[in-house]
Design a protein around this motif. Structure first.
Motif, PDB file in Angstrom:
ATOM      1  N   ASP A 565      57.195  82.002 -10.957  1.00  0.00           N
ATOM      2  CA  ASP A 565      57.446  82.226 -12.379  1.00  0.00           C
ATOM      3  C   ASP A 565      57.147  80.990 -13.221  1.00  0.00           C
ATOM      4  N   GLU A 566      57.238  79.806 -12.629  1.00  0.00           N
ATOM      5  CA  GLU A 566      56.969  78.593 -13.396  1.00  0.00           C
ATOM      6  C   GLU A 566      55.489  78.532 -13.778  1.00  0.00           C
ATOM      7  N   PRO A 567      55.166  78.001 -14.963  1.00  0.00           N
ATOM      8  CA  PRO A 567      53.755  77.909 -15.363  1.00  0.00           C
ATOM      9  C   PRO A 567      52.996  76.970 -14.434  1.00  0.00           C
ATOM     10  N   VAL A 568      51.855  77.409 -13.931  1.00  0.00           N
ATOM     11  CA  VAL A 568      51.031  76.581 -13.056  1.00  0.00           C
ATOM     12  C   VAL A 568      49.570  76.740 -13.428  1.00  0.00           C
ATOM     13  N   ASN A 605      48.891  81.175 -14.073  1.00  0.00           N
ATOM     14  CA  ASN A 605      49.662  82.289 -14.618  1.00  0.00           C
ATOM     15  C   ASN A 605      49.964  82.069 -16.101  1.00  0.00           C
ATOM     16  N   CYS A 606      49.251  81.121 -16.717  1.00  0.00           N
ATOM     17  CA  CYS A 606      49.362  80.907 -18.157  1.00  0.00           C
ATOM     18  C   CYS A 606      48.472  81.902 -18.899  1.00  0.00           C
ATOM     19  N   GLU A 607      48.539  81.872 -20.210  1.00  0.00           N
ATOM     20  CA  GLU A 607      47.741  82.808 -21.014  1.00  0.00           C
ATOM     21  C   GLU A 607      46.282  82.381 -21.084  1.00  0.00           C
ATOM     22  N   GLU A 608      46.023  81.070 -21.182  1.00  0.00           N
ATOM     23  CA  GLU A 608      44.654  80.585 -21.279  1.00  0.00           C
ATOM     24  C   GLU A 608      44.546  79.224 -20.605  1.00  0.00           C
ATOM     25  N   VAL A 609      43.321  78.830 -20.266  1.00  0.00           N
ATOM     26  CA  VAL A 609      43.076  77.536 -19.641  1.00  0.00           C
ATOM     27  C   VAL A 609      41.914  76.848 -20.347  1.00  0.00           C
ATOM     28  N   GLU A 610      41.938  75.526 -20.297  1.00  0.00           N
ATOM     29  CA  GLU A 610      40.838  74.720 -20.816  1.00  0.00           C
ATOM     30  C   GLU A 610      40.529  73.628 -19.813  1.00  0.00           C
ATOM     31  N   GLN A 621      39.213  79.575 -21.824  1.00  0.00           N
ATOM     32  CA  GLN A 621      39.082  80.962 -21.358  1.00  0.00           C
ATOM     33  C   GLN A 621      40.455  81.591 -21.197  1.00  0.00           C
ATOM     34  N   LYS A 622      40.501  82.889 -21.479  1.00  0.00           N
ATOM     35  CA  LYS A 622      41.711  83.659 -21.245  1.00  0.00           C
ATOM     36  C   LYS A 622      41.863  83.917 -19.746  1.00  0.00           C
ATOM     37  N   VAL A 623      43.113  83.930 -19.293  1.00  0.00           N
ATOM     38  CA  VAL A 623      43.387  84.268 -17.890  1.00  0.00           C
ATOM     39  C   VAL A 623      43.409  85.782 -17.767  1.00  0.00           C
ATOM     40  N   PRO A 624      42.581  86.372 -16.896  1.00  0.00           N
ATOM     41  CA  PRO A 624      42.502  87.834 -16.788  1.00  0.00           C
ATOM     42  C   PRO A 624      43.822  88.450 -16.324  1.00  0.00           C
ATOM     43  N   ASN A 625      44.066  89.673 -16.767  1.00  0.00           N
ATOM     44  CA  ASN A 625      45.270  90.398 -16.354  1.00  0.00           C
ATOM     45  C   ASN A 625      45.180  90.928 -14.933  1.00  0.00           C
ATOM     46  N   ASP A 626      43.977  90.958 -14.367  1.00  0.00           N
ATOM     47  CA  ASP A 626      43.796  91.533 -13.030  1.00  0.00           C
ATOM     48  C   ASP A 626      43.961  90.504 -11.918  1.00  0.00           C
ATOM     49  N   ALA A 627      44.557  89.341 -12.248  1.00  0.00           N
ATOM     50  CA  ALA A 627      44.872  88.294 -11.274  1.00  0.00           C
ATOM     51  C   ALA A 627      43.640  87.596 -10.709  1.00  0.00           C
ATOM     52  N   ILE A 640      36.987  62.243 -13.824  1.00  0.00           N
ATOM     53  CA  ILE A 640      38.243  63.003 -13.812  1.00  0.00           C
ATOM     54  C   ILE A 640      38.000  64.401 -14.361  1.00  0.00           C
ATOM     55  N   LEU A 641      38.372  65.378 -13.549  1.00  0.00           N
ATOM     56  CA  LEU A 641      38.385  66.778 -13.988  1.00  0.00           C
ATOM     57  C   LEU A 641      39.830  67.126 -14.316  1.00  0.00           C
ATOM     58  N   GLU A 642      40.046  67.627 -15.520  1.00  0.00           N
ATOM     59  CA  GLU A 642      41.395  67.982 -15.953  1.00  0.00           C
ATOM     60  C   GLU A 642      41.403  69.428 -16.426  1.00  0.00           C
ATOM     61  N   VAL A 643      42.402  70.177 -15.980  1.00  0.00           N
ATOM     62  CA  VAL A 643      42.543  71.559 -16.437  1.00  0.00           C
ATOM     63  C   VAL A 643      43.946  71.725 -16.995  1.00  0.00           C
ATOM     64  N   ILE A 644      44.011  72.370 -18.177  1.00  0.00           N
ATOM     65  CA  ILE A 644      45.277  72.573 -18.884  1.00  0.00           C
ATOM     66  C   ILE A 644      45.526  74.066 -19.032  1.00  0.00           C
ATOM     67  N   GLY A 645      46.755  74.484 -18.703  1.00  0.00           N
ATOM     68  CA  GLY A 645      47.177  75.862 -18.938  1.00  0.00           C
ATOM     69  C   GLY A 645      48.079  75.920 -20.149  1.00  0.00           C
TER      70      GLY A 645
END
Length: 781
Positions: A565-568, A605-610, A621-627, A640-645
């Motif tokens: 459940d925690e944002p990852v 499991n966040c709404e969007e990622v960058e 990009q939006k995180v798809p609902n189909d997992a 450095i590669l950085e990804v943010i949710g």
């Protein structure tokens, strides 16, 4: 027994004044130390006067097979990870005090692999083919009190291939010597259940079997005290009963707990029932039974409930080996592994495909993990690469082995279901197949009516079980893989309760659970890589979320995005250029010259990622609902590669990957600074090869030499490499993908342990662990 002893010390602190004027005849002695061992078939070794002075001195638990050598020609084959087989003999000399004459003396084995035979003073006590079952023999008629006695054990692992995974060999679990009064509680003779549970009240039923081995009828008092986790006595139950000479009596008592502390997921709330058998005012026997107050149930349309709360069972299958430790696995190892799995969202364990050691269930009780307790991998039909396994013994032994498993395990709060088979190849589309299943289920119901029974069905449509009435016998329909078939089976008959007993890591398998309320849960194959079921030169099956030293694979990061459940948010890349190779969680290609385009998968499991590369955005990009993962294709750059949710536009999670330079140093990281001088307490020391900035070098495979001094000893060296055949019992081992593991146990009473790691061309490192003395004594309860 260590855990039970600790719990009892809490009880004694509260009620010690009650027992101060009483005596108890029950004594439990740890029987693990100072055995003699010989790897050879020596028929005379069972005799009392046999000379074992040249045998190896070992302590139990002991798995001789893990010492190797690994050889492609070893008969254990792919199932046994190509480790050696053979016959091992164990002998132990001991004395019984004259004061114990008139008492009953037993020896309890938690497991011997396999086909074990036991002798006392040259007298044969029995044989148990099944290596995973716990068993007891009475020694009383054959003992010499005040003189030397000899226990001899023969473990025969020569019939190979006997298993589809690594089993270990020898007396690989604990042994105890138990002394009781002639009138005593039977082995596994207390059963505590909770028929009605709510937040306000819980009804407790205690069933106790008392045995009278004396020559006369006796009136006894059974006093049972219900004790909470703080040692407070909540209720006392007293029953008078005449027990016939040479007979037994089953006594039932009822209690209630107001406002109980419920056992639940991640909430290991436990109680104890302290059962005392009394002759007048004298306590002649007593037993502690740990239990939890909770309620489990399955509903056909909505799946699984615990304490009236609907949840999904998010489980993993586990085999019993500990990697380089073999089949001898201290509980600290399991505790570390279970914590790593919990971090991924795992809440349940399937003991595939056999009963585990009793202390494993105690650990799951304390940590709040659900457990599916499984009995057998085969019935009578053999399986490939295990033709000489339990299938040879099932018809003669299933009833006794099942009975012993259920009686031993039925008080563990964590167990919510029993499974009596895994991908059974016997014909289930026949009266014989129906009978085999029903006989086992009926026996379990008679011994423990509180839990449902299932099995892991194998290609059920080919066996016609969804149409011939077979699954209608099952309390819960369990199926391995082919999730769409299980969904269809429920739709065919919505009254069926369904559960995935073994499942793959695919998104389709997860969606079958997520999107169907009637699917109670699933168990992934597997939680952790294990020895065996691998084709040469591999010796390890690699379908785990974690490798065998606890390293997280890409699939583990994806699973965490689905199950927690925690944002990852996590980034992984294809290992070779333009989308080839495995998925790896690093930003350091093996060949910088040929690696141009990085194919990324982002799990969140966040709404969007960058994604940012060296500070430059690569798009949102939006995180798809189909997992499904979010995909990026980037031109590779070092850095450095950085990804943010993000959720609702706000940062909720972040993950960084950094390009590593050349290997520069070893970095040791211990999971604790001090440990007890106790068999179950060990320290894990991770060894990382890092660059001069401390970044792990994921492509390093340096050979590390380990030097240990002080109060500790090296138990095993390991890594995650499937094809590494080097010994885990030496003092050197390569890292794999830049990391390795040293497991340290206590050697002596107390003091400091220093572990130093050195490698040619690298700066060395060392760690210090403090060992604390733990006083050990004969355990009288």
């Amino acid at each position: 027994m260590k855990i039970l002893t600790l719990l009892f010390s809490i009880v004694l602190s509260t009620i010690g004044s009650t027992l101060s004027a009483q005596t108890s005849s029950r004594e439990i002695l740890n029987f693990d130390k100072n055995w003699k061992f010989q790897l050879d078939d020596i028929q005379e070794a069972s005799s009392l006067g046999f000379d074992d002075s040249r045998w190896q001195l070992v302590d139990l638990p002991h798995d001789w097979s893990i010492f190797g050598p690994i050889d492609r020609d070893n008969p254990s084959g792919r199932g046994g990870a190509f480790f050696p087989d053979g016959i091992g003999w164990y002998r132990k000399n001991f004395q019984m005090p004259n004061a114990d004459q008139g008492k009953r003396v037993f020896i309890d084995f938690d497991g011997v692999m396999a086909n074990s035979e036991v002798w006392i003073n040259g007298v044969h006590l029995g044989k148990r083919p099944f290596g995973y079952v716990s068993f007891r023999y009475e020694l009383t008629p054959h003992l010499k009190f005040g003189a030397e006695n000899v226990i001899a054990v023969r473990a025969d692992n020569t019939d190979q291939p006997a298993s589809r995974w690594y089993t270990g060999a020898g007396i690989y679990r604990h042994v105890r010597l138990v002394t009781t009064h002639a009138i005593h509680i039977d082995q596994w003779g207390v059963f505590v259940s909770t028929p009605d549970v709510s937040a306000k009240n819980a009804s407790i039923k205690i069933q106790t079997k008392v045995i009278n081995t004396s020559g006369s009828q006796k009136e006894i008092i059974l006093l049972t005290e219900i004790v909470d986790s703080k040692g407070k006595i909540l209720q006392k139950l007293e029953t008078k009963q005449r027990v016939p000479a040479g007979g037994s009596f089953d006594i039932e008592q009822q209690a209630n707990i107001k406002n109980p502390e419920l056992w639940d997921i991640a909430q290991g709330n436990l109680y104890q029932a302290l059962s005392k058998v009394m002759d007048g005012k004298t306590v002649i026997d007593q037993e502690i039974t740990t239990f939890g107050v909770r309620e489990f149930r399955f509903e056909p349309s909505t799946g699984f409930y615990i304490n009236d709360r609907n949840i999904k069972i998010k489980g993993v299958c586990l085999h019993h080996d500990g990697g380089g430790l073999g089949a001898v696995v201290p509980m600290k190892v399991w505790e570390r592994r279970l914590n790593l799995l919990r971090d991924l969202g795992v809440n349940a364990i399937r003991t595939s495909h056999h009963p585990f050691a009793p202390e494993f269930y105690e650990l799951c009780d304390r940590m709040g993990f659900l457990v599916m307790d499984e009995t057998f991998d085969t019935w009578t039909a053999p399986k490939n690469h295990a033709e000489y396994g339990y299938n040879l013994y099932f018809e003669d032994w299933w009833e006794r082995d099942t009975r012993d498993v259920i009686l031993r395990d039925r008080n563990y709060a964590s167990i919510f279901s029993y499974s009596i088979g895994n991908e059974i190849r016997d014909n289930l589309d026949s009266p014989d197949g129906f009978k085999k299943y029903k006989d086992q289920q009926d026996l379990i119901h008679s011994l423990d009516p509180t839990r449902p029974v299932t099995m892991g069905l194998f290609r059920p449509n080919s066996q016609n079980v969804y149409d011939n009435g077979f699954v209608e016998m099952m309390d819960v329909v369990g199926q391995n893989y082919r999730e769409e078939e299980l969904v269809a089976a429920h739709k065919q008959n919505p009254a069926r309760k369904v559960l995935g007993t073994e499942n793959g890591h695919t998104r389709q398998a997860w969606l079958a659970l997520r999107d169907n309320p009637f699917m109670a849960g699933q168990f992934l194959w597997t939680g952790i890589d294990y020895l065996g079921e691998a084709d040469w030169p591999a010796i390890v099956h690699d379908f785990g979320l974690l490798d065998r030293i606890g390293g997280m694979k890409a699939r583990a990061l994806q699973r965490k995005s689905w199950w927690t459940d925690e944002p990852v948010v996590y980034a992984v890349r294809r290992e070779t250029n333009a989308g080839g190779g495995e998925l790896v969680p690093d930003w350091t290609p093996k060949d910088f010259d040929t690696y141009d385009v990085a194919h990324l998968e982002i799990y969140s499991n966040c709404e969007e990622v960058e994604v940012f590369l060296n500070g430059k955005s690569q798009g949102i990009q939006k995180v798809p609902n189909d997992a499904s993962p979010v995909n990026y294709n980037l031109t590779f750059e070092k850095g450095i590669l950085e990804v943010i949710g993000r959720n609702q536009g706000k940062q909720a999670a972040i993950h960084n990957l950094q390009t590593a330079g050349q290997p520069f140093a070893i970095k040791l990281v211990a999971d604790q600074e001090e440990m007890n001088n106790d068999w179950d307490d060990v320290t894990h020391v991770m060894a990382y090869v890092v660059d001069e900035n401390g970044v792990k070098c994921p492509n390093a495979d340096n050979l590390i030499y380990y030097e240990i001094s002080g109060s500790g000893k090296l138990l095993a060296l390991d890594n995650g490499d499937r094809v590494d055949h080097s010994s885990s019992k030496g003092k050197r081992r390569r890292v794999y993908r830049g990391e390795g593991l040293a497991i340290i146990g206590a050697e002596s009473g107390s003091g400091k342990t220093m572990l130093k790691a050195v490698s040619k061309g690298l700066h060395s490192d060392e760690v210090t662990i403090q060992v604390k003395e733990v006083k050990k004594s004969r355990n009288k309860i």
